[in-house]
Design a protein around this motif. Structure first.
Motif, PDB file in Angstrom:
ATOM      1  N   LYS A 201      -1.562   4.861   8.536  1.00 35.64           N
ATOM      2  CA  LYS A 201      -0.655   4.091   8.058  1.00 35.64           C
ATOM      3  C   LYS A 201      -0.421   2.930   9.485  1.00 35.64           C
ATOM      4  CE  LYS A 201       4.493   3.863   8.306  1.00 35.64           C
ATOM      5  NZ  LYS A 201       5.971   4.759   8.207  1.00 35.64           N
ATOM      6  N   GLU A 202      -1.076   3.536  10.780  1.00 30.69           N
ATOM      7  CA  GLU A 202      -1.004   2.436  11.515  1.00 30.69           C
ATOM      8  C   GLU A 202      -2.051   1.553  11.580  1.00 30.69           C
ATOM      9  OE1 GLU A 202      -1.183   5.096  15.259  1.00 30.69           O
ATOM     10  OE2 GLU A 202       0.824   5.799  14.911  1.00 30.69           O
TER      11      GLU A 202
ATOM     12  N   ILE B  68       0.862  -1.321  -0.028  1.00 29.31           N
ATOM     13  CA  ILE B  68       0.000   0.071  -0.178  1.00 29.31           C
ATOM     14  C   ILE B  68       0.957   1.230  -0.006  1.00 29.31           C
ATOM     15  CG2 ILE B  68      -1.780   1.507   1.332  1.00 29.31           C
ATOM     16  CD1 ILE B  68      -2.766  -1.222   2.356  1.00 29.31           C
ATOM     17  N   PHE B  69       0.494   2.095  -0.966  1.00 28.50           N
ATOM     18  CA  PHE B  69       1.157   3.406  -0.798  1.00 28.50           C
ATOM     19  C   PHE B  69       0.228   4.394  -0.685  1.00 28.50           C
ATOM     20  CE2 PHE B  69       4.551   1.511  -2.681  1.00 28.50           C
ATOM     21  CZ  PHE B  69       5.869   2.174  -2.878  1.00 28.50           C
ATOM     22  N   LEU B  70       0.307   5.178   0.239  1.00 30.40           N
ATOM     23  CA  LEU B  70      -0.688   6.515   0.584  1.00 30.40           C
ATOM     24  C   LEU B  70      -0.125   7.795   0.055  1.00 30.40           C
ATOM     25  CD1 LEU B  70      -1.151   5.674   4.458  1.00 30.40           C
ATOM     26  CD2 LEU B  70      -2.620   5.168   2.637  1.00 30.40           C
ATOM     27  N   GLY B  71      -0.643   7.927  -1.181  1.00 35.35           N
ATOM     28  CA  GLY B  71      -0.105   8.994  -1.945  1.00 35.35           C
ATOM     29  C   GLY B  71      -0.755  10.479  -1.798  1.00 35.35           C
ATOM     30  N   LYS B  72      -0.122  11.493  -2.279  1.00 36.80           N
ATOM     31  CA  LYS B  72      -0.656  12.540  -1.858  1.00 36.80           C
ATOM     32  C   LYS B  72      -0.686  13.237  -0.485  1.00 36.80           C
ATOM     33  CE  LYS B  72      -2.997  13.319  -6.148  1.00 36.80           C
ATOM     34  NZ  LYS B  72      -4.416  13.894  -6.994  1.00 36.80           N
ATOM     35  N   SER B  73       0.156  12.640   0.232  1.00 41.15           N
ATOM     36  CA  SER B  73       0.420  12.875   1.520  1.00 41.15           C
ATOM     37  C   SER B  73       0.573  14.055   1.961  1.00 41.15           C
ATOM     38  CB  SER B  73       1.215  11.801   2.336  1.00 41.15           C
ATOM     39  OG  SER B  73       2.645  12.053   1.950  1.00 41.15           O
TER      40      SER B  73
ATOM     41  N   VAL C 258       2.919  -0.764   4.303  1.00 34.46           N
ATOM     42  CA  VAL C 258       2.507   0.481   4.009  1.00 34.46           C
ATOM     43  C   VAL C 258       3.738   1.708   3.619  1.00 34.46           C
ATOM     44  CG1 VAL C 258       0.797   2.489   4.792  1.00 34.46           C
ATOM     45  CG2 VAL C 258       0.436   0.215   5.538  1.00 34.46           C
ATOM     46  N   PHE C 259       3.663   2.363   2.810  1.00 32.53           N
ATOM     47  CA  PHE C 259       4.647   3.509   2.478  1.00 32.53           C
ATOM     48  C   PHE C 259       3.923   4.752   2.228  1.00 32.53           C
ATOM     49  CE2 PHE C 259       7.404   6.068  -0.207  1.00 32.53           C
ATOM     50  CZ  PHE C 259       8.899   5.733   0.638  1.00 32.53           C
TER      51      PHE C 259
END
Length: 266
Positions: free
Chosen positions: A68-69, A51-56, A78-79
Motif C-alpha cells: 500500500k505504501e 487500486i484495490f488490494l484484494g484478498k488481504s 489504494v484501498f
C-alpha cells in the motif's frame, strides 16, 4: 497459454468501452500485486486508476501494508479490500476519488476476487462467485447508490506468459490452475511458496509425498497419490487455507530491470 474465447472477446470490447469510462478499478491480489497486474494496461490511456488490494485477509498483513505504501509513493490511490470489508467504506473510497456520475470499469486477472467486489458494490449476492478462473462471462453495468455506474468484466490475461516466475505466481493465487501449467512452472511456484512460508523441504515431489501421506491421499497399494496431492496443495494455497502468505514484496521491484514480473508495471 490458456486464453478462453470469452476473455479474448471481452478484451476487444474493453478496448472500445474504455474510451467511454472515466476511471478504472484495478483489483489486484494483495499476495502478488505485480503478478496480478500482468494484463495489458496500454488501452487504459490516461484514465484515472484506483487500486484495490484484494484478498488481504489471506495475505501477510505487514507485506500488504508495504505494498500500500509502495503504490501510494508512486501517486496511486489504494484501498485494501477483502470479503469482510464494510460496503460503506468501499463506496466512500470510490466516491472520494471520482466525480458524481462517473463511469467506472473493474478489471483484474481471473480469480482475483472481482465477483466478491462486484457483489459488495451491489449490496447483494447477484454475481456468481467461485474459485474457477474466468467465471464471469459477460460485460454488465450496474449503478451504485446513484453515485456512479460500474462496468464488470471477465478476468483478463495476456495471451502469453513471458516468464516461468509470472506463471508460478499466477498459479499460487489461483489465476491459473495446475492443469494450465507445466512441471517447471509448478516447481517454481513451490520454490516461491517455500521461501515465503519458511518451509525446509526444497523439492516439490518430496514435499508432496509427505503431504499426500498426511492427508491420506493414497493410490492403490498405499502409495502416495502425488497428482491428487498436487492439485489439492495448490488449490489450498490459492484459497488461503494454508495460512496468510504473500508471494512478492515491494523490495523486489526494480532489483532486476530485465525481470519479467517487474515489466508488468509498464
Amino acid at each position: 497459454m490458456w486464453y478462453p474465447g470469452h476473455m479474448a472477446k471481452a478484451s476487444r470490447q474493453l478496448s472500445k468501452l474504455i474510451r467511454l469510462v472515466d476511471g478504472v478499478i484495478e483489483l489486484l491480489d494483495a499476495r502478488a500485486p505485480l503478478a496480478s497486474r500482468s494484463y495489458s494496461k496500454a488501452s487504459f490511456g490516461a484514465k484515472k486508476r484506483l487500486i484495490f488490494l484484494g484478498k488481504s485477509d489471506i495475505a501477510d498483513v505487514k507485506t500488504t501494508e508495504l505494498w500500500k505504501e509502495h503504490f501510494q509513493s508512486e501517486g496511486e490511490n489504494v484501498f485494501v479490500f477483502d470479503k469482510d470489508t464494510d460496503r460503506k467504506k468501499v463506496i466512500d473510497f470510490l466516491a472520494k476519488h471520482t466525480d458524481r456520475g462517473s463511469l467506472l470499469v473493474v478489471v483484474g486477472v481471473p480469480n482475483v476476487g472481482k465477483s466478491t467486489l462486484i457483489n459488495k458494490l451491489k449490496g447483494k449476492r447477484s454475481a456468481q462467485v467461485g474459485a474457477t478462473p474466468g467465471i464471469t462471462r459477460s460485460l454488465q453495468w450496474f449503478s451504485v447508490e446513484g453515485l456512479f455506474r460500474v462496468l464488470d468484466t471477465p478476468g483478463l490475461l495476456l495471451p502469453e506468459l513471458w516468464s516461468i516466475e509470472l506463471g508460478a505466481k499466477l498459479l499460487l493465487i489461483g489465476s491459473l490452475s495446475v492443469e494450465m501449467v507445466d512441471e517447471k512452472t509448478m516447481q517454481q511456484a513451490y520454490q516461491i511458496y517455500a521461501r515465503f512460508a519458511s518451509l525446509e523441504e526444497q523439492d516439490l515431489n518430496a514435499f508432496l509425498e509427505k503431504y499426500a501421506l498426511k492427508k491420506g491421499m493414497l493410490s492403490k497399494g498405499g502409495t502416495p497419490d502425488l497428482e491428487r496431492a498436487r492439485v489439492n496443495f495448490f488449490n489450498w494455497i490459492a484459497q488461503g487455507k494454508l495460512g496468510r502468505v504473500s508471494f512478492e514484496t515491494p523490495q523486489e521491484v526494480g532489483q532486476d530491470k530485465g525481470d519479467s514480473v517487474s515489466s508488468a508495471q509498464s
